[in-house]
Scaffold this motif. Structure first.
Motif, mmCIF file in Angstrom:
data_model
loop_
_atom_site.group_PDB
_atom_site.id
_atom_site.type_symbol
_atom_site.label_atom_id
_atom_site.label_comp_id
_atom_site.label_asym_id
_atom_site.label_seq_id
_atom_site.Cartn_x
_atom_site.Cartn_y
_atom_site.Cartn_z
ATOM 1 N N ALA A 44 0.820 -1.204 0.000
ATOM 2 C CA ALA A 44 0.000 0.000 0.000
ATOM 3 C C ALA A 44 0.858 1.259 0.000
ATOM 4 N N ARG A 45 1.940 1.244 0.767
ATOM 5 C CA ARG A 45 2.812 2.425 0.841
ATOM 6 C C ARG A 45 3.542 2.647 -0.478
ATOM 7 N N THR A 46 3.934 1.564 -1.129
ATOM 8 C CA THR A 46 4.568 1.670 -2.438
ATOM 9 C C THR A 46 3.628 2.350 -3.427
ATOM 10 N N ARG A 47 2.359 1.961 -3.396
ATOM 11 C CA ARG A 47 1.375 2.557 -4.301
ATOM 12 C C ARG A 47 1.140 4.032 -3.969
ATOM 13 N N THR A 48 1.041 4.356 -2.702
ATOM 14 C CA THR A 48 0.723 5.727 -2.292
ATOM 15 C C THR A 48 1.852 6.694 -2.586
ATOM 16 N N LEU A 49 3.078 6.283 -2.290
ATOM 17 C CA LEU A 49 4.224 7.186 -2.408
ATOM 18 C C LEU A 49 5.014 6.986 -3.694
ATOM 19 N N ASP A 50 4.632 5.972 -4.474
ATOM 20 C CA ASP A 50 5.348 5.664 -5.713
ATOM 21 C C ASP A 50 6.833 5.461 -5.446
ATOM 22 N N THR A 51 7.124 4.722 -4.391
ATOM 23 C CA THR A 51 8.502 4.399 -4.045
ATOM 24 C C THR A 51 8.533 2.994 -3.457
ATOM 25 N N GLU A 52 9.623 2.288 -3.605
ATOM 26 C CA GLU A 52 9.719 0.902 -3.158
ATOM 27 C C GLU A 52 9.849 0.825 -1.643
ATOM 28 N N ALA A 53 8.871 0.210 -1.008
ATOM 29 C CA ALA A 53 8.860 0.124 0.454
ATOM 30 C C ALA A 53 9.329 -1.229 0.975
ATOM 31 N N LEU A 54 9.566 -2.190 0.099
ATOM 32 C CA LEU A 54 9.934 -3.524 0.567
ATOM 33 C C LEU A 54 11.259 -3.572 1.340
ATOM 34 N N PRO A 55 12.276 -2.820 0.963
ATOM 35 C CA PRO A 55 13.520 -2.865 1.754
ATOM 36 C C PRO A 55 13.300 -2.445 3.208
ATOM 37 N N THR A 56 12.508 -1.402 3.420
ATOM 38 C CA THR A 56 12.214 -0.977 4.792
ATOM 39 C C THR A 56 11.410 -2.044 5.514
ATOM 40 N N ALA A 57 10.441 -2.631 4.810
ATOM 41 C CA ALA A 57 9.631 -3.695 5.410
ATOM 42 C C ALA A 57 10.499 -4.887 5.782
ATOM 43 N N ALA A 58 11.480 -5.200 4.948
ATOM 44 C CA ALA A 58 12.374 -6.323 5.235
ATOM 45 C C ALA A 58 13.174 -6.073 6.511
ATOM 46 N N SER A 59 13.587 -4.821 6.719
ATOM 47 C CA SER A 59 14.323 -4.492 7.941
ATOM 48 C C SER A 59 13.454 -4.677 9.175
ATOM 49 N N ILE A 60 12.204 -4.245 9.069
ATOM 50 C CA ILE A 60 11.266 -4.413 10.189
ATOM 51 C C ILE A 60 10.982 -5.894 10.410
ATOM 52 N N ALA A 61 10.827 -6.632 9.312
ATOM 53 C CA ALA A 61 10.566 -8.068 9.426
ATOM 54 C C ALA A 61 11.704 -8.774 10.140
ATOM 55 N N THR A 62 12.924 -8.366 9.864
ATOM 56 C CA THR A 62 14.086 -8.970 10.522
ATOM 57 C C THR A 62 14.003 -8.798 12.040
ATOM 58 N N LEU A 63 13.627 -7.610 12.471
ATOM 59 C CA LEU A 63 13.492 -7.359 13.910
ATOM 60 C C LEU A 63 12.372 -8.204 14.511
ATOM 61 N N LEU A 64 11.228 -8.268 13.828
ATOM 62 C CA LEU A 64 10.107 -9.062 14.332
ATOM 63 C C LEU A 64 10.485 -10.536 14.444
ATOM 64 N N ILE A 65 11.154 -11.035 13.421
ATOM 65 C CA ILE A 65 11.517 -12.454 13.406
ATOM 66 C C ILE A 65 12.543 -12.752 14.493
ATOM 67 N N ASP A 66 13.561 -11.912 14.606
ATOM 68 C CA ASP A 66 14.594 -12.146 15.617
ATOM 69 C C ASP A 66 14.021 -12.078 17.032
ATOM 70 N N ASN A 67 13.067 -11.186 17.247
ATOM 71 C CA ASN A 67 12.441 -11.081 18.565
ATOM 72 C C ASN A 67 11.530 -12.269 18.864
ATOM 73 N N ALA A 68 11.004 -12.893 17.811
ATOM 74 C CA ALA A 68 10.053 -13.989 17.999
ATOM 75 C C ALA A 68 10.724 -15.349 18.124
ATOM 76 N N LEU A 69 11.973 -15.427 17.653
ATOM 77 C CA LEU A 69 12.668 -16.710 17.691
ATOM 78 C C LEU A 69 13.505 -16.817 18.963
ATOM 79 N N PRO A 70 13.571 -17.993 19.535
ATOM 80 C CA PRO A 70 14.396 -18.163 20.737
ATOM 81 C C PRO A 70 15.867 -17.963 20.413
ATOM 82 N N ALA A 71 16.576 -17.366 21.321
ATOM 83 C CA ALA A 71 18.004 -17.146 21.107
ATOM 84 C C ALA A 71 18.730 -18.475 21.088
#
Length: 206
Positions: free
Chosen positions: A169-196
């Protein structure tokens, strides 16, 4: 109807008519939206008669639903069915680039979201298909999160599915690629959700 029935331009039409109709609908829905695309235009681009079109699809509603079903019937298999990646890597691979639609046809807004926005009727078959697809995306994220060892895989699956939709949705609204930022956020979510894992621990098996 026989294979020799002629279309609007007098050309012979064979059994490929159904695929031409779907191809025309896919292109027109992507370029100008569902609501502004009529069956007359679809038939003209597909070079079939309306009679032929309605023999393959009883209504435009049915055509829209089949169009969505064809886009990604197995829910991102090129991400979730990969055997060369660990489960954690598969979770992140979902944010690499748009999937299931060839790059030259990719729309900056997920076509399932676009259909849900354009079609107000909650009972429309395309709305049902969009709902089922989005549910299946979250489910595949959750199953992969479970394989990766997430403490709450369902929650992580919902978070990642929401993040992926937000990036579209953000890519469509701003006409800019938002997936790299989303990937960074996903990395944090995944690392926080997985046991160390202790240092030197082997990677989670696929």
């Amino acid at each position: 109807m026989t294979e020799l029935e002629k279309g609007p331009q007098g050309q012979r039409r064979g059994r490929g008519a159904r695929e031409r109709i779907l191809g025309a609908a896919r292109r027109l829905f992507r370029e100008q939206g569902i609501n502004t695309t009529g069956m007359d235009q679809i038939c003209s681009v597909a070079q079939v008669s309306k009679r032929t079109a309605y023999q393959h699809f009883t209504s435009k509603d049915e055509l829209v639903a089949e169009h969505l079903r064809r886009l990604d019937p197995d829910t991102m298999p090129e991400v979730f069915d990969r055997t060369d990646l660990t489960p954690r890597e598969r979770l992140l691979a979902a944010f690499d680039k748009p999937h299931s639609i060839p790059s030259h046809e990719a729309t900056p807004l997920c076509p399932f979201i676009a259909a849900a926005v354009e079609i107000a009727d909650p009972h429309h078959p395309a709305r049902r298909r969009a709902y089922d697809y989005k549910t299946s995306v979250a489910a595949r994220f959750a199953e992969t999160a479970r394989q990766a060892g997430a403490t709450n895989p369902v929650q992580l699956g919902e978070q990642l599915a929401l993040l992926l939709d937000g990036a579209a949705a953000r890519t469509r609204t701003l006409d800019t690629e938002a997936l790299p930022t989303a990937a960074s956020i996903a990395t944090l979510l995944i690392d926080n959700a997985l046991p160390a894992e202790p240092p030197g621990a082997p990677l989670t098996p696929v």
